[in-house]
Design an enzyme around this catalytic site. Structure first.
Site, mmCIF file in Angstrom:
data_model
loop_
_atom_site.group_PDB
_atom_site.id
_atom_site.type_symbol
_atom_site.label_atom_id
_atom_site.label_comp_id
_atom_site.label_asym_id
_atom_site.label_seq_id
_atom_site.Cartn_x
_atom_site.Cartn_y
_atom_site.Cartn_z
ATOM 1 N N CYS A 1 0.805 -1.220 0.000
ATOM 2 C CA CYS A 1 0.000 0.000 0.000
ATOM 3 C C CYS A 1 0.838 1.270 0.000
ATOM 4 O O CYS A 1 0.471 2.256 -0.626
ATOM 5 C CB CYS A 1 -0.969 -0.019 1.171
ATOM 6 S SG CYS A 1 -0.223 -0.417 2.769
ATOM 7 N N HIS B 1 -1.351 -0.239 7.402
ATOM 8 C CA HIS B 1 -2.008 0.076 6.145
ATOM 9 C C HIS B 1 -1.712 1.540 5.831
ATOM 10 O O HIS B 1 -1.425 2.320 6.744
ATOM 11 C CB HIS B 1 -3.517 -0.173 6.248
ATOM 12 C CG HIS B 1 -4.225 -0.134 4.938
ATOM 13 N ND1 HIS B 1 -3.827 -0.876 3.848
ATOM 14 C CD2 HIS B 1 -5.309 0.574 4.531
ATOM 15 C CE1 HIS B 1 -4.643 -0.640 2.836
ATOM 16 N NE2 HIS B 1 -5.547 0.243 3.221
ATOM 17 N N ASP C 1 -8.226 4.561 -1.058
ATOM 18 C CA ASP C 1 -7.684 3.322 -0.520
ATOM 19 C C ASP C 1 -7.781 2.268 -1.614
ATOM 20 O O ASP C 1 -8.873 1.810 -1.951
ATOM 21 C CB ASP C 1 -8.462 2.885 0.717
ATOM 22 C CG ASP C 1 -7.949 1.588 1.327
ATOM 23 O OD1 ASP C 1 -7.048 0.947 0.738
ATOM 24 O OD2 ASP C 1 -8.459 1.206 2.398
#
Length: 189
Positions: free
Chosen positions: A11, A65, A81
């Site tokens: 991520c 994350h 996201d």
């Protein structure tokens, strides 16, 4: 930016690519953009509505994350996201409600903390040599993307500085869930 246009790898690299896209296509908006690392001391953060989730609620427990925020005005903030099943982007209130829910239902080891860094600072200072994407024997867990690892002139790897949630160390500012919501969600009056 289209969700499919980015390599779906770690991520933090996806968010780095989003930041680069802002600079390349909308450089005047960069000061309205933020990178948010989400983690906690036990590295166990529950997030709902994640594409990797297997149950009905799409719950995943990540060690950390990273998301991208676009905050152009006080009452408007969008979350990008790449791992969420929510719309891309999603308004921060909907994202928080469906992805984080509340800490009141969790044990303290699962409380989420948020390290918020300006996108400009992230682009300037972040580095990752991808060591966290390898097994102990040095082989890749999954093949890395075909672009070079992210580095700065002075650093090849500082991911841990961004993931750890000690308020006295690291870039940006660390918030708990309530503080994070208060900073980025201002209902229209």
């Amino acid at each position: 930016m289209e969700r499919e246009a980015v390599f779906l790898v770690k991520c933090e690299e996806n968010v780095y690519k989003l930041c680069q896209e802002v600079i390349n296509k909308h450089s005047g908006e960069l000061q309205k953009c933020f990178v948010v690392f989400i983690s906690n001391p036990s590295r166990t953060i529950p997030l709902w509505r994640q594409r990797a989730g297997r149950d009905e609620d799409r719950l995943v427990i990540w060690d950390y994350h990273v998301i991208f925020l676009y905050h152009p005005e006080p009452e408007k903030c969008l979350v990008y996201d790449l791992d969420s099943e929510l719309p891309f982007p999603t308004y921060v209130h909907k994202y928080v409600t469906e992805t984080f829910r509340t800490d009141h239902i969790l044990k303290p080891d699962y409380f989420r903390y948020f390290r918020v860094i300006s996108a400009a600072e992230f682009l300037k200072d972040f580095a990752s040599d991808r060591r966290h994407m390898k097994r102990p024997d040095g082989t890749w867990i999954k093949p890395p993307p075909n672009y070079p690892a992210i580095s700065t002139p002075s650093n090849s790897h500082n991911l841990e500085e961004f993931i750890q949630m000690d308020t006295a160390k690291g870039p940006g500012q660390v918030y708990n869930l309530i503080q994070f919501v208060q900073k980025f969600y201002k209902p229209a009056t």
